[in-house]
Design a protein around this motif. Structure first.
Motif, PDB file in Angstrom:
ATOM      1  N   ARG A  97       0.676  -1.225  -0.031  1.00 55.12           N
ATOM      2  CA  ARG A  97      -0.044  -0.046   0.050  1.00 55.12           C
ATOM      3  C   ARG A  97       0.734   1.262  -0.052  1.00 55.12           C
ATOM      4  O   ARG A  97       0.507   2.107  -0.634  1.00 55.12           O
TER       5      ARG A  97
ATOM      6  N   ALA B 236     -11.111   1.660  -0.472  1.00 56.00           N
ATOM      7  CA  ALA B 236      -9.777   1.607   0.407  1.00 56.00           C
ATOM      8  C   ALA B 236      -8.666   1.387  -0.301  1.00 56.00           C
ATOM      9  O   ALA B 236      -7.310   1.541  -0.059  1.00 56.00           O
ATOM     10  N   ASP B 237      -8.815   0.936  -1.616  1.00 56.15           N
ATOM     11  CA  ASP B 237      -7.454   0.879  -2.706  1.00 56.15           C
ATOM     12  C   ASP B 237      -7.403   2.169  -3.209  1.00 56.15           C
ATOM     13  O   ASP B 237      -6.466   2.117  -4.314  1.00 56.15           O
ATOM     14  N   GLY B 238      -8.126   3.189  -2.900  1.00 51.78           N
ATOM     15  CA  GLY B 238      -7.976   4.472  -3.712  1.00 51.78           C
ATOM     16  C   GLY B 238      -7.075   5.345  -3.276  1.00 51.78           C
ATOM     17  O   GLY B 238      -6.324   5.070  -2.352  1.00 51.78           O
TER      18      GLY B 238
ATOM     19  N   MET C  65       0.756   6.446  -7.060  1.00 55.09           N
ATOM     20  CA  MET C  65      -0.555   7.213  -7.509  1.00 55.09           C
ATOM     21  C   MET C  65      -0.500   8.651  -7.221  1.00 55.09           C
ATOM     22  O   MET C  65      -1.141   9.341  -7.644  1.00 55.09           O
TER      23      MET C  65
ATOM     24  N   PRO D  47      -5.181   1.959 -12.875  1.00 54.08           N
ATOM     25  CA  PRO D  47      -5.464   2.958 -13.651  1.00 54.08           C
ATOM     26  C   PRO D  47      -5.227   4.390 -12.900  1.00 54.08           C
ATOM     27  O   PRO D  47      -5.228   5.546 -13.378  1.00 54.08           O
ATOM     28  N   MET D  48      -4.998   4.305 -11.735  1.00 55.72           N
ATOM     29  CA  MET D  48      -4.920   5.556 -10.846  1.00 55.72           C
ATOM     30  C   MET D  48      -3.481   6.055 -10.845  1.00 55.72           C
ATOM     31  O   MET D  48      -3.309   7.086 -10.726  1.00 55.72           O
TER      32      MET D  48
ATOM     33  N   MET E 278       2.305   1.692  -3.528  1.00 50.82           N
ATOM     34  CA  MET E 278       1.091   2.082  -4.488  1.00 50.82           C
ATOM     35  C   MET E 278       0.637   3.701  -4.071  1.00 50.82           C
ATOM     36  O   MET E 278       0.441   4.385  -5.087  1.00 50.82           O
TER      37      MET E 278
ATOM     38  N   PRO F   8     -10.292   3.661  -7.154  1.00 55.32           N
ATOM     39  CA  PRO F   8      -9.205   3.222  -7.843  1.00 55.32           C
ATOM     40  C   PRO F   8      -9.383   2.552  -9.452  1.00 55.32           C
ATOM     41  O   PRO F   8      -8.487   2.285 -10.037  1.00 55.32           O
TER      42      PRO F   8
END
Lengths: 352, 105
Positions: free
Chosen positions: A43, B54-56, A50, A297-298, A46, B66
């Motif tokens: 996380r 929560a993955d965003g 992002m 895609p973010m 990531m 996300p």
């Protein structure tokens, strides 16, 4: 290149429309709005990947605009001589081809950190590539939900069996361009096609109709300018470059998914990551890292090389060059002409 | 659970300007911590296509989905534009004794 090829199950003709039997079949098989494979990325890493930034996209957009001024200025200066040809080709590629990646990245809202910057470049690029902004925003949303799922994905560039004639015509948007113009007229009269109605929500439709009218008004102005000046020159700068400069859109675009598997829930099997030279990567804004883009895609375009490094051990071997990708794509498409069930099977690391 | 408050996680389990997933009684929630150490909670799935938020990415009080980059204000649940059209349900949150409690609205 470690890819292998395989024939799939016996072919039955597929219906690539979004309103046919394959649409219902895809939903029934659980292929729509499904859970896709993602490579494990911590996380914290990531979040770093992002992270948004204005810097890279402002730099690239300034270079982009400057390139328009230089190539357009020289094309104008040399107009009516053969010397204008290379400058119009360069201008055309910037206008009709590099707008594809700008449309795409800004549509995702990831190119710039600042929202309005994404929106401004998105609308400029959409006009250049003749993709209506609201229609294509929703079409692309579906493409990401149901990537290369037959009957669900409106952006499958090479349905099986592929039409080589259509692909060749679309080097200069000669098939897709007239369709786009026809749709402008449909939308300008306040209507959508049946397929568009499946993915554009009611509350967004007024935007489609308004923008179609604006586009048609802008094209009318260009035609008027041509008549007024008794020259095609105004259209050489606005409108026609979508066609004469659009060949790199197809050249890059086919590397994304052509010849690969349909109806799978793993982007490693239906998308390609291709190493490209810096000029191509500028024009294409790193969309050559296409597996990475679809899986996450973010992640902004400028962070895709880092994302690639983070997950490449869990992905098929990338293609070392665009040429290497086409050494696979062209034979695959030709074979699919006579054997539509054929597709390129990408070996996953665990199976290598 | 007391007075409908559910012990969800330790306050320190969530990094600043981040989000975690919290599942409870067959439902899924997203709990956010903003840069000013305020905490918020919403339903855990995007109203567009049921993807776990929560993955965003949390940025300036906005959570971005996300999958399609749909954006919601985590404080109010307001959908901030296409492709999200429906607001997120929000839930009350309190921090007590280093723990984050959630009251499902």
């Amino acid at each position: 290149m470690s890819t292998t090829v395989d024939a799939a199950v016996a072919f039955r003709p597929r219906d690539y429309s979004l309103t046919g039997p394959d649409t219902e079949a895809a939903i029934a098989r659980g292929l729509s709005q499904a859970t896709w494979y993602t490579c494990p990325v911590p996380r914290k890493q990531m979040k770093e990947l992002m992270k948004r930034s204005d810097g890279p996209a402002i730099r690239d957009t300034l270079i982009w605009f400057a390139s328009f001024i230089v190539t357009g200025g020289l094309a104008y200066y040399f107009w009516a001589t053969w010397w204008c040809v290379p400058f119009f080709i360069a201008y055309g590629v910037l206008y009709g081809s590099s707008s594809d990646s700008r449309w795409h990245e800004c549509g995702h809202g990831t190119a710039f950190k600042t929202r309005w910057m994404n929106d401004v470049v998105y609308h400029i690029a959409c006009f250049m590539i003749l993709r209506e902004p609201t229609v294509w925003r929703w079409s692309h949303t579906r493409h990401h939900t149901d990537t290369i799922i037959v009957g669900r994905d409106p952006e499958i560039a090479s349905p099986r069996p592929p039409s080589i004639g259509t692909l060749l015509l679309n080097l200069f948007q000669l098939k897709s361009g007239p369709v786009a113009i026809k749709k402008l007229f449909i939308h300008a009269t306040g209507r959508l096609t049946a397929e568009e109605a499946t993915f554009i929500p009611e509350m967004e439709r007024w935007k489609v109709f308004l923008v179609a009218r604006i586009y048609l008004a802008l094209f009318a102005l260009v035609i008027l300018a041509c008549v007024w000046t008794r020259s095609i020159l105004p259209a050489m700068f606005v409108g026609l470059p979508t066609f004469y400069g659009g060949f790199m859109t197809l050249f890059f675009g086919l590397t994304q998914h052509a010849g690969l598997a349909e109806d799978v829930l793993d982007h490693r099997l239906n998308a390609r990551t291709v190493y490209m030279n810096p000029v191509f990567r500028f024009l294409y804004w790193n969309m050559n890292y296409h597996v990475e883009h679809h899986m996450f895609p973010m992640v902004p375009y400028h962070a895709l090389p880092a994302l690639h490094a983070a997950i490449k051990a869990d992905c098929p071997t990338p293609y070392p060059s665009t040429l290497a990708a086409y050494r696979e794509i062209i034979p695959a498409l030709l074979r699919q002409r006579r054997e539509p069930s054929y597709f390129v099977r990408r070996p996953l690391p665990a199976a290598e | 659970m007391a007075d409908g408050w559910i012990d969800a996680c330790a306050a320190e389990d969530i990094d600043a300007e981040d989000v975690i997933r919290f599942d409870h009684a067959g439902r899924t929630f997203a709990i956010y911590r903003l840069n000013d150490d305020t905490y918020f909670a919403t339903d855990g799935l995007c109203t567009h296509e049921k993807v776990h938020l929560a993955d965003g990415l949390v940025m300036d009080g906005i959570i971005e989905c996300p999958k399609h980059n749909g954006r919601f204000d985590v404080r109010t649940g307001e959908a901030k534009g296409a492709p999200v059209c429906i607001d997120l349900a929000t839930h009350k949150v309190k921090v007590q004794g280093g723990r984050v409690f959630l009251q499902i609205g």
